[in-house]
Design an enzyme around this catalytic site. Structure first.
Site, PDB file in Angstrom:
ATOM      1  N   ASP A   1       0.906  -1.254  -0.025  1.00 36.53           N
ATOM      2  CA  ASP A   1       0.209  -0.094   0.078  1.00 36.53           C
ATOM      3  C   ASP A   1       0.839   1.295   0.043  1.00 36.53           C
ATOM      4  O   ASP A   1       2.254   1.132   0.277  1.00 36.53           O
ATOM      5  CB  ASP A   1      -0.829  -0.012   1.366  1.00 36.53           C
TER       6      ASP A   1
ATOM      7  N   ASP B   1      -0.132   5.135   0.916  1.00 31.74           N
ATOM      8  CA  ASP B   1      -0.278   5.971   2.134  1.00 31.74           C
ATOM      9  C   ASP B   1      -0.263   5.367   3.546  1.00 31.74           C
ATOM     10  O   ASP B   1      -1.166   4.294   3.675  1.00 31.74           O
ATOM     11  CB  ASP B   1      -1.476   6.629   1.957  1.00 31.74           C
TER      12      ASP B   1
HETATM   13 MG   LIG Z   1      -2.712   3.298   3.591  1.00 32.54          MG
END
Ligand SMILES: [Mg+2]
Ligand SMILES: [Zn+2]
Length: 176
Positions: free
Chosen positions: A7, A9
């Protein structure tokens, strides 16, 4: 091939409930760039699967997102590594797409790009949506405590979820 999916962020860069809208707001978490470079140099292909509903919401545009990802690639390159495919979902929660996590479309897109199976591939995230997407395609769910990770840790986790302090700790486990 050794494929690892991250992922973005809260895993690579600091997250914000107000979204990451500008290049100035895109700030790497300490050790994350080095971790990606370390993995890359050890033969891992490091891909990224990221929800970017801020596009659908009009908070930033594709050119800005491209600039953030160019920055990411540049920083990792400066450490001698390489970032693989960055797959993003541009849709909002009500668009009914099949790529916004917890749906697994981004993971499937990455697997198709590299021509590999997803079963057992580690997907590292900080949110329940990441872990659920991993589970949906038999990836190994991996939670880091950065970003929303501490919040996520307070909820029930999918069985078999691995937990690490941060991306640097994940890299330390995978690279010896
Ligand atoms: Mg995230
Ligand atoms: Zn989507």
């Amino acid at each position: 091939m050794k494929l690892l999916i991250l992922d973005r962020d809260g895993v690579i860069n600091y997250d914000s409930d107000a979204y990451i809208k500008t290049l100035e707001e895109w700030i790497p978490i300490p050790g994350a760039i080095e971790a990606i470079a370390r993995l890359s140099k050890a033969g891992w292909t490091v891909a990224v699967a990221t929800n970017q509903s801020g596009l659908a919401r009009g908070y930033y545009d594709q050119a800005m997102l491209d600039a953030m990802h160019a920055r990411l690639r540049q920083l990792v390159a400066e450490q001698g590594g390489e970032v693989g495919l960055i797959a993003h979902c541009p849709h909002g929660p009500d668009d009914g797409c099949d790529c916004r996590k917890p749906k697994a479309g981004l993971l499937k897109r990455i697997a198709a790009h590299y021509g590999v199976e997803l079963a057992g591939v580690w997907f590292v995230g900080d949110s329940s949506g990441d872990l659920d997407a991993a589970r949906a395609v038999d990836c190994q769910p991996v939670l880091v405590k950065t970003g929303k990770g501490q919040r996520t840790l307070a909820k029930p986790l999918p069985a078999g979820t691995l937990v690490f302090d941060d991306l640097a700790a994940v890299a330390a486990r995978l690279v010896h």
